[in-house]
Design a protein around this motif. Structure first.
Motif, mmCIF file in Angstrom:
data_model
loop_
_atom_site.group_PDB
_atom_site.id
_atom_site.type_symbol
_atom_site.label_atom_id
_atom_site.label_comp_id
_atom_site.label_asym_id
_atom_site.label_seq_id
_atom_site.Cartn_x
_atom_site.Cartn_y
_atom_site.Cartn_z
ATOM 1 N N LYS A 93 -27.246 -13.241 -5.402
ATOM 2 C CA LYS A 93 -26.259 -12.246 -5.825
ATOM 3 C C LYS A 93 -24.963 -12.474 -5.057
ATOM 4 O O LYS A 93 -24.875 -12.219 -3.864
ATOM 5 N N VAL A 94 -23.955 -13.023 -5.731
ATOM 6 C CA VAL A 94 -22.697 -13.336 -5.068
ATOM 7 C C VAL A 94 -21.591 -12.475 -5.662
ATOM 8 O O VAL A 94 -21.475 -12.333 -6.876
ATOM 9 N N ALA A 95 -20.777 -11.898 -4.790
ATOM 10 C CA ALA A 95 -19.695 -11.026 -5.259
ATOM 11 C C ALA A 95 -18.669 -11.837 -6.037
ATOM 12 O O ALA A 95 -18.275 -12.934 -5.609
ATOM 13 N N PRO A 96 -18.222 -11.351 -7.195
ATOM 14 C CA PRO A 96 -17.163 -12.042 -7.937
ATOM 15 C C PRO A 96 -15.902 -12.147 -7.089
ATOM 16 O O PRO A 96 -15.604 -11.259 -6.287
ATOM 17 N N ARG A 97 -15.172 -13.225 -7.276
ATOM 18 C CA ARG A 97 -13.946 -13.459 -6.500
ATOM 19 C C ARG A 97 -12.730 -13.195 -7.382
ATOM 20 O O ARG A 97 -12.701 -13.562 -8.552
ATOM 21 N N VAL A 98 -11.726 -12.552 -6.794
ATOM 22 C CA VAL A 98 -10.469 -12.291 -7.499
ATOM 23 C C VAL A 98 -9.323 -12.798 -6.632
ATOM 24 O O VAL A 98 -9.210 -12.429 -5.451
ATOM 25 N N PHE A 99 -8.475 -13.640 -7.215
ATOM 26 C CA PHE A 99 -7.265 -14.077 -6.526
ATOM 27 C C PHE A 99 -6.146 -13.090 -6.850
ATOM 28 O O PHE A 99 -5.922 -12.751 -8.015
ATOM 29 N N ILE A 100 -5.442 -12.637 -5.793
ATOM 30 C CA ILE A 100 -4.425 -11.602 -5.948
ATOM 31 C C ILE A 100 -3.108 -12.098 -5.376
ATOM 32 O O ILE A 100 -3.068 -12.658 -4.283
ATOM 33 N N ASP A 101 -2.046 -11.884 -6.126
ATOM 34 C CA ASP A 101 -0.727 -12.274 -5.631
ATOM 35 C C ASP A 101 -0.342 -11.436 -4.412
ATOM 36 O O ASP A 101 -0.581 -10.231 -4.373
ATOM 37 N N GLN A 102 0.249 -12.100 -3.398
ATOM 38 C CA GLN A 102 0.604 -11.436 -2.135
ATOM 39 C C GLN A 102 1.438 -10.172 -2.364
ATOM 40 O O GLN A 102 1.291 -9.172 -1.657
ATOM 41 N N ARG A 103 2.333 -10.198 -3.354
ATOM 42 C CA ARG A 103 3.234 -9.063 -3.565
ATOM 43 C C ARG A 103 2.507 -7.831 -4.070
ATOM 44 O O ARG A 103 3.000 -6.707 -3.946
ATOM 45 N N GLU A 104 1.308 -8.029 -4.630
ATOM 46 C CA GLU A 104 0.521 -6.896 -5.130
ATOM 47 C C GLU A 104 -0.076 -6.068 -3.994
ATOM 48 O O GLU A 104 -0.646 -5.012 -4.231
ATOM 49 N N ILE A 105 0.080 -6.541 -2.763
ATOM 50 C CA ILE A 105 -0.487 -5.832 -1.621
ATOM 51 C C ILE A 105 0.187 -4.479 -1.447
ATOM 52 O O ILE A 105 -0.336 -3.563 -0.807
ATOM 53 N N ARG A 106 1.385 -4.311 -2.038
ATOM 54 C CA ARG A 106 2.086 -3.031 -1.933
ATOM 55 C C ARG A 106 1.377 -1.937 -2.727
ATOM 56 O O ARG A 106 1.569 -0.760 -2.467
ATOM 57 N N SER A 107 0.587 -2.319 -3.693
ATOM 58 C CA SER A 107 -0.236 -1.334 -4.403
ATOM 59 C C SER A 107 -1.567 -1.210 -3.659
ATOM 60 O O SER A 107 -1.818 -1.908 -2.681
ATOM 61 N N HIS A 108 -2.434 -0.339 -4.137
ATOM 62 C CA HIS A 108 -3.746 -0.184 -3.500
ATOM 63 C C HIS A 108 -4.872 -0.678 -4.413
ATOM 64 O O HIS A 108 -6.018 -0.314 -4.239
ATOM 65 N N VAL A 109 -4.499 -1.528 -5.373
ATOM 66 C CA VAL A 109 -5.516 -2.093 -6.270
ATOM 67 C C VAL A 109 -6.441 -3.022 -5.488
ATOM 68 O O VAL A 109 -7.665 -3.031 -5.693
ATOM 69 N N ALA A 110 -5.865 -3.823 -4.566
ATOM 70 C CA ALA A 110 -6.685 -4.761 -3.791
ATOM 71 C C ALA A 110 -7.747 -4.020 -2.979
ATOM 72 O O ALA A 110 -8.914 -4.420 -2.942
ATOM 73 N N GLN A 111 -7.339 -2.922 -2.318
ATOM 74 C CA GLN A 111 -8.295 -2.143 -1.533
ATOM 75 C C GLN A 111 -9.389 -1.558 -2.426
ATOM 76 O O GLN A 111 -10.566 -1.538 -2.049
ATOM 77 N N ALA A 112 -8.981 -1.081 -3.609
ATOM 78 C CA ALA A 112 -9.956 -0.503 -4.537
ATOM 79 C C ALA A 112 -10.937 -1.567 -5.024
ATOM 80 O O ALA A 112 -12.137 -1.301 -5.170
ATOM 81 N N LEU A 113 -10.453 -2.793 -5.249
ATOM 82 C CA LEU A 113 -11.341 -3.885 -5.672
ATOM 83 C C LEU A 113 -12.341 -4.223 -4.567
ATOM 84 O O LEU A 113 -13.518 -4.474 -4.833
ATOM 85 N N GLU A 114 -11.864 -4.222 -3.327
ATOM 86 C CA GLU A 114 -12.757 -4.523 -2.203
ATOM 87 C C GLU A 114 -13.853 -3.468 -2.090
ATOM 88 O O GLU A 114 -15.010 -3.773 -1.833
ATOM 89 N N LEU A 173 -15.111 -1.872 -4.457
ATOM 90 C CA LEU A 173 -16.042 -2.100 -5.560
ATOM 91 C C LEU A 173 -16.939 -3.322 -5.322
ATOM 92 O O LEU A 173 -17.739 -3.675 -6.179
ATOM 93 N N GLY A 174 -16.754 -3.964 -4.165
ATOM 94 C CA GLY A 174 -17.643 -5.058 -3.786
ATOM 95 C C GLY A 174 -17.174 -6.439 -4.183
ATOM 96 O O GLY A 174 -17.943 -7.401 -4.118
ATOM 97 N N LEU A 175 -15.918 -6.590 -4.578
ATOM 98 C CA LEU A 175 -15.423 -7.903 -4.970
ATOM 99 C C LEU A 175 -14.878 -8.662 -3.764
ATOM 100 O O LEU A 175 -14.434 -8.064 -2.789
ATOM 101 N N ASP A 176 -14.925 -9.974 -3.846
ATOM 102 C CA ASP A 176 -14.382 -10.839 -2.804
ATOM 103 C C ASP A 176 -12.935 -11.124 -3.177
ATOM 104 O O ASP A 176 -12.659 -11.858 -4.135
#
Length: 761
Positions: free
Chosen positions: A546-567, A569-572
């Motif tokens: 069981k391996v967590a799906p990986r998502v590549f995120i653009d650095q500028r998106e760090i200003r939103s909280h989508v990355a934290q929400a994805l983490e 949810l268990g995503l890499d």
């Protein structure tokens, strides 16, 4: 008080920090378990942090977080001055520190002082972890709510470090019982320790603080202006009533009422678009503006109201201005008010009171330091200018960084320079907005003057705490009779008392808080009480596939909280600088995310939305656009049919599906679902092969010209066709510019202002 005693500790330099029993007591409690310390401004919260820090340093590095760069620099300077460790092992992180340099600095540091956003970004980017951190100190801990970075950092600390210790410090956590509990839960706080001015161990260090309320009368001419504005307000409320949004008995709406009504309308609009709702939202926007104008008239005076109407007029005339501003400025009663305003005596009773109070203070004690707080930048400027007329007063305006129409903010460097000059006596009176309320190392003042009361007990406590710190002080609060000033004052007063009651009862509730999910699961399954890290390792051993799906995120998106929400949810998640798209979940799926505000801005500002979509289509087999948020057809003044036309083109001409999401968490849930669907149970390598299409020379030239105020893509093209080059446009006179189609006097003036105006950075 007896002779001063100093803290005696191997890690604290001799004779540098005064020893106070209440600080030792608070630090002792904070070392037993994660604690929130509530201590009035000026009583040494940072010293309590120091005592906890030196006790934990032998176990690992200590992280100190503070909300702003000036605060971080202030803390770093203090710890370097008093800690008996190598200055190189005390490092300072801000957004200007390169990320790769931070990695090496983190490894060698014993004390890290940082803004929270930087640590949040480094944790998300997996550049650092918190396993070796023996203690995290959260300065201004009351900020730990919602999506603020403190919340994410505290959660990661709890996940990564079984031997964690959290210290939260604040002067004013607020009166809202649920809000304080939320802060404690978010920071994993187990205990609250509080001291007030009246506690026996604190009293010896408290100086008298005389608090005075001074009433001023609202001038007759302001009452006349108010009547004209009240007529407009009543008219708009009646129209809102006719549409069925408020009852006939509601003669006025509080700010909270208006915000609640706005939220309900937006919700109705998202589920059932209706012309009546559009009209209601627009009427409410007018009510917001006119209510604000009435409040300014009563509490700030003629000059401040005149500036507000000037900004409304500018908004009404602007190409991107709101219809609400346009209708208000065309209203006959408002036109009368503006005309009447021009003939009003600008003599302001509050300004006169300020000059009298400050002038008397300086006359009686020439070495005094004074802070005047006001809610509005316009008023800060008016007060500072007014005080320059009084002998002996050397005032300076002190505001935040943001700049807007005819109002330039201060950079953090300028703020630090002003504070230093205030300390040195070059200025003796600081005329400040809220930026001076929280944490900054402003010297003890002799007088704090409120130009108007504020309803927030947190801000009121912070303002009052600026005096009575090293010697007796005085607080004077000005209130306009019969205005919102009185309501705000009593609201703040009531909340301060409520805060004290809430804090006294909070520890009992923290002791009986419900068990965590992990504790309940252990009880039910009767598992041994392994550290959380060991349990995670055991689970991973049992399910290696069981391996967590990986998502590549653009650095500028760090200003939103989508990355934290994805983490969560268990995503890499992996942060990268992506040439195309904001999120990549597989070789074939790339996602562009736009908030409603950003989407509309691309339409209004002439940014190349279709270029972004085109790159997405060329790069990915399955491109996707997510538009996040509500109010797509009401948030900005863009014709709904124009928006529909753009959406239609994206979906049909480019073949890009569009998904709408409610908020950042909803966006994360959508991306998570897509990533799991694309990657299944095994982590597939994703090839980041996208490259952004470079702008042609023609597009670059149009972009440079269209970036100036009042100029869109069409006018930019007209200017370049007429003059032939950017250089010729810049050299053109006002009259030559006005020869170009769609360029009027106002646009020509703005171009010349940008090109020829002096740079004041």
């Amino acid at each position: 008080m007896s002779d001063v005693e100093y803290i005696n500790h191997p890690l604290v330099k001799s004779n540098t920090v005064e020893q106070r029993l209440y600080q030792l007591s608070l630090a002792g409690e904070a070392l037993k378990k994660s604690t929130l310390i509530v201590l009035p401004t000026g009583l040494g919260k940072t010293v309590v942090a120091l005592l906890v820090m030196v006790s934990r340093l032998p176990k690992g590095k200590v992280l100190i977080l503070s909300p702003t760069r000036p605060l971080v620099e202030q803390h770093a300077a203090f710890f370097r001055n008093v800690l008996n460790i190598s200055p190189e092992s005390i490092v300072l992180f801000t957004g200007s520190t390169p990320s790769q340099k931070r990695v090496s600095m983190w490894e060698g540091a014993r004390v890290v002082v940082s803004t929270p956003q930087v640590i949040e970004n480094d944790l998300l980017g997996k550049r650092i972890d918190l396993r070796g951190v023996s203690c995290i100190i959260f300065d201004e801990a009351h900020r730990a709510a919602g999506n603020y970075s403190y919340v994410y950092i505290a959660e990661k600390y709890a996940q990564q470090n079984p031997d964690l210790l959290v210290l939260g410090i604040t002067a004013s956590p607020g009166s809202d019982h649920e809000k304080i509990q939320e802060v404690c839960a978010n920071l994993h706080i187990k205990s609250v320790e509080m001291r007030t001015d009246s506690d026996p161990d604190v009293r010896p260090y408290i100086f008298d603080k005389d608090i005075e309320w001074r009433y001023v009368s609202i001038p007759v001419e302001i009452k006349g202006l108010k009547q004209l504005m009240d007529d407009v307000l009543s008219d708009r409320l009646n129209k809102l009533c006719e549409l069925g949004f408020i009852s006939p008995y509601q003669k006025k709406l509080s700010k909270m009422d208006m915000l609640d009504l706005q939220a309900r309308m937006q919700s109705q609009l998202s589920s059932f678009p209706d012309q009546k709702i559009y009209k209601g939202i627009s009427l409410l926007a007018e009510i917001f503006k006119i209510s604000h104008a009435i409040e300014i008239a009563e509490t700030q005076g003629v000059s401040a109201l005149s500036r507000y109407f000037e900004r409304l007029e500018n908004e009404a005339r602007s190409k991107n201005g709101s219809k609400a501003a346009r209708r208000l400025m065309e209203d006959l009663s408002i036109r009368k008010a503006v005309h009447h305003l021009a003939g009003c005596d600008s003599n302001n009773p509050k300004l006169n009171a300020v000059k009298e109070i400050v002038g008397k203070q300086i006359l009686e004690a020439p070495q005094s330091r004074i802070i005047i707080f006001t809610n509005y930048r316009d008023t800060a400027e008016l007060v500072a200018d007014s005080l320059k007329e009084v002998a002996g007063i050397r005032p300076i305006r002190f505001v935040g960084q943001a700049s807007k129409y005819r109002d330039t903010g201060l950079t953090q460097k300028q703020q630090v320079e002003i504070i230093q000059k205030f300390k040195d006596g070059e200025y003796n009176t600081l005329v400040a907005t809220s930026v001076a309320e929280e944490g900054l190392d402003i010297p003890a003042t002799d007088l704090v003057l409120f130009f108007e009361p504020i309803p927030s007990e947190i801000r009121s406590i912070q303002r009052k705490g600026r005096t009575g710190r090293k010697h007796a002080g005085r607080v004077v609060i000005l209130m306009a009779k019969g205005s919102k000033d009185e309501a705000y004052h009593w609201s703040s007063n009531r909340k301060e008392k409520s805060m004290l009651r809430t804090m006294k009862n909070l520890n009992d509730e923290l002791e009986i808080q419900p068990k965590t999910k992990e504790e309940i699961n252990r009880q039910q399954k009767k598992l041994p009480d392994f550290p959380e890290q060991e349990i995670h390792e055991n689970i991973q051993e049992q399910k290696p596939d069981k391996v967590a799906p990986r998502v590549f995120i653009d650095q500028r998106e760090i200003r939103s909280h989508v990355a934290q929400a994805l983490e969560k949810l268990g995503l890499d998640i992996v942060l990268r600088t992506l040439e195309v798209g904001d999120y990549v979940v597989s070789d074939r799926v790339g996602i562009e995310r736009k908030t409603v505000e950003d989407f509309l801005s691309t339409l209004m500002d002439g940014r190349d939305l279709f270029g972004q979509i085109g790159d997405l289509v060329r790069t990915f087999e399955r491109p996707l656009l997510i538009i996040e948020g509500e109010g797509l057809y009401t948030a900005r003044q863009v014709n709904p049919n124009s928006i529909r036309g753009v959406l239609t083109s994206i979906a049909i001409d480019f073949g890009v599906p569009i998904i709408f999401s409610r908020n950042e968490e909803d966006t994360a849930a959508l991306i998570s679902t897509i990533a799991k669907r694309e990657q299944g149970d095994t982590k597939k390598e994703i090839n980041l092969h996208g490259k952004r299409t470079a702008l042609t020379l023609k597009e670059q030239q149009e972009y440079v010209i269209s970036s100036m105020p009042e100029i869109g893509p069409v006018v930019a093209k007209n200017l370049l066709r007429h003059f032939g080059s950017i250089e010729s446009v810049m050299r053109a006179s006002r009259e030559e510019l006005m020869e170009v189609e769609l360029v009027g006097p106002k646009t020509a003036d703005r171009i010349k202002e940008v090109v020829s105006g002096e740079y004041k950075g």
